[in-house]
Design an enzyme around this catalytic site. Structure first.
Site, PDB file in Angstrom:
ATOM      1  N   ARG A 256     -84.726 -74.447 -25.534  1.00  0.00           N
ATOM      2  CA  ARG A 256     -84.270 -76.002 -24.473  1.00  0.00           C
ATOM      3  C   ARG A 256     -83.145 -76.764 -24.661  1.00  0.00           C
ATOM      4  NH1 ARG A 256     -84.727 -80.432 -26.910  1.00  0.00           N
ATOM      5  NH2 ARG A 256     -85.545 -81.141 -29.028  1.00  0.00           N
TER       6      ARG A 256
ATOM      7  N   ARG B 298     -69.453 -84.186 -26.601  1.00  0.00           N
ATOM      8  CA  ARG B 298     -70.114 -85.305 -26.839  1.00  0.00           C
ATOM      9  C   ARG B 298     -69.659 -85.570 -27.810  1.00  0.00           C
ATOM     10  NH1 ARG B 298     -74.917 -84.694 -23.621  1.00  0.00           N
ATOM     11  NH2 ARG B 298     -75.377 -82.932 -22.737  1.00  0.00           N
TER      12      ARG B 298
HETATM   13  P1  AMP Z   1     -78.988 -87.894 -26.254  1.00  0.00           P
HETATM   14  O1  AMP Z   1     -79.820 -87.633 -25.664  1.00  0.00           O
HETATM   15  O2  AMP Z   1     -78.721 -89.617 -26.962  1.00  0.00           O
HETATM   16  O3  AMP Z   1     -77.997 -87.801 -27.052  1.00  0.00           O
HETATM   17  O4  AMP Z   1     -78.489 -88.442 -24.757  1.00  0.00           O
HETATM   18  C1  AMP Z   1     -78.465 -87.623 -23.268  1.00  0.00           C
HETATM   19  C2  AMP Z   1     -77.605 -87.738 -22.656  1.00  0.00           C
HETATM   20  O5  AMP Z   1     -77.774 -88.408 -21.661  1.00  0.00           O
HETATM   21  C3  AMP Z   1     -76.189 -87.714 -22.851  1.00  0.00           C
HETATM   22  O6  AMP Z   1     -74.807 -87.335 -23.923  1.00  0.00           O
HETATM   23  C4  AMP Z   1     -75.701 -89.083 -22.764  1.00  0.00           C
HETATM   24  O7  AMP Z   1     -75.220 -88.167 -20.499  1.00  0.00           O
HETATM   25  C5  AMP Z   1     -76.870 -89.953 -21.544  1.00  0.00           C
HETATM   26  N1  AMP Z   1     -77.426 -91.606 -22.912  1.00  0.00           N
HETATM   27  C6  AMP Z   1     -78.195 -91.498 -23.432  1.00  0.00           C
HETATM   28  N2  AMP Z   1     -77.787 -92.434 -23.800  1.00  0.00           N
HETATM   29  C7  AMP Z   1     -76.667 -92.743 -23.435  1.00  0.00           C
HETATM   30  C8  AMP Z   1     -76.549 -94.476 -22.903  1.00  0.00           C
HETATM   31  N3  AMP Z   1     -76.998 -95.121 -23.771  1.00  0.00           N
HETATM   32  N4  AMP Z   1     -75.296 -94.344 -22.501  1.00  0.00           N
HETATM   33  C9  AMP Z   1     -74.600 -93.394 -21.320  1.00  0.00           C
HETATM   34  N5  AMP Z   1     -75.459 -92.788 -21.489  1.00  0.00           N
HETATM   35  C10 AMP Z   1     -76.380 -92.294 -22.152  1.00  0.00           C
END
Ligand code: AMP
Length: 193
Positions: free
Chosen positions: A140, A151
């Site tokens: 997934r 990232r």
């Molecule tokens: P994560 O699963 O926490 O790595 O989040 C996946 C994606 O969601 C990130 O790469 C961002 O595109 C978006 N995202 C999640 N949390 C945030 C945040 N606090 N601020 C901005 N973008 C976010």
């Protein structure tokens, strides 16, 4: 209220791959407080095709960050829900200095305090190794290697300044995220007891 406030409000901070989600899940269950993962919330919005999902899909796929204003709005609504009264784990928020400042202001207004900010300390090399492994093990996850590098780079540029921010507020608790899941869990319990 804030004086004898027993609520456990914590922020989990660290690179993608540092184990925040895994630890948040266990801690959330044992402490009986919600695990608020902004990434999970946004992915759910994309999957169910809501207006929010349509707005954030491309940004998320590219590995970039969703706008601060939108994220702040989402979090303010979420922590106002009744299940957050005893506390919560924020996983993936704040991710930028403006988000952290907005959270500080929000909490002050609500007369609430964070108990700790747990920093899951992991090298970028190990984070990339773990992400590559996740990529091959979980179908997934469709991130390309480039997106994962992006990232990590965004974390370095925009999120890592939060370490100093929370050190300044005397909230930071560093945990060695290269240790085993069990060791990290023990350390967490000790830090948050
Ligand atoms: P994560 O699963 O926490 O790595 O989040 C996946 C994606 O969601 C990130 O790469 C961002 O595109 C978006 N995202 C999640 N949390 C945030 C945040 N606090 N601020 C901005 N973008 C976010």
């Amino acid at each position: 209220m804030a004086q004898n406030d027993q609520s456990i409000r914590v922020v989990f901070l660290g690179l993608p791959g540092a184990g925040k989600g895994t630890q948040a899940k266990t801690f959330s269950e044992s402490a009986g407080i919600p695990h608020i993962s902004t990434g999970d919330m946004l992915r759910a919005a994309v999957a169910s095709g809501t207006a929010l999902g349509a707005r954030v899909k491309d940004v998320m796929d590219s590995g970039s960050l969703v706008s601060d204003d939108l994220m702040i709005e989402i979090i303010e609504a979420r922590i106002s829900e009744p299940d957050c009264e005893k506390g919560y784990i924020l996983d993936g928020f704040p991710r930028t200095v403006p988000q952290a400042q907005a959270l500080d202001t929000m909490l002050e207004r609500r007369e609430e305090k964070l108990k700790a900010v747990v920093f899951f300390d992991l090298s970028e090399e190990e984070a990339l190794r773990r992400l590559a492994h996740r990529r091959s093990a979980e179908s997934r996850v469709d991130d390309s290697e480039d997106t994962q590098r992006k990232r990590v780079q965004i974390y370095r540029e925009q999120t890592s300044p939060l370490i100093a921010h929370y050190e300044g507020l005397e909230l930071l608790q560093r945990v060695d995220a290269e240790a085993s899941i069990e060791e990290v869990q023990e350390r967490l319990v000790a830090v948050l007891a």
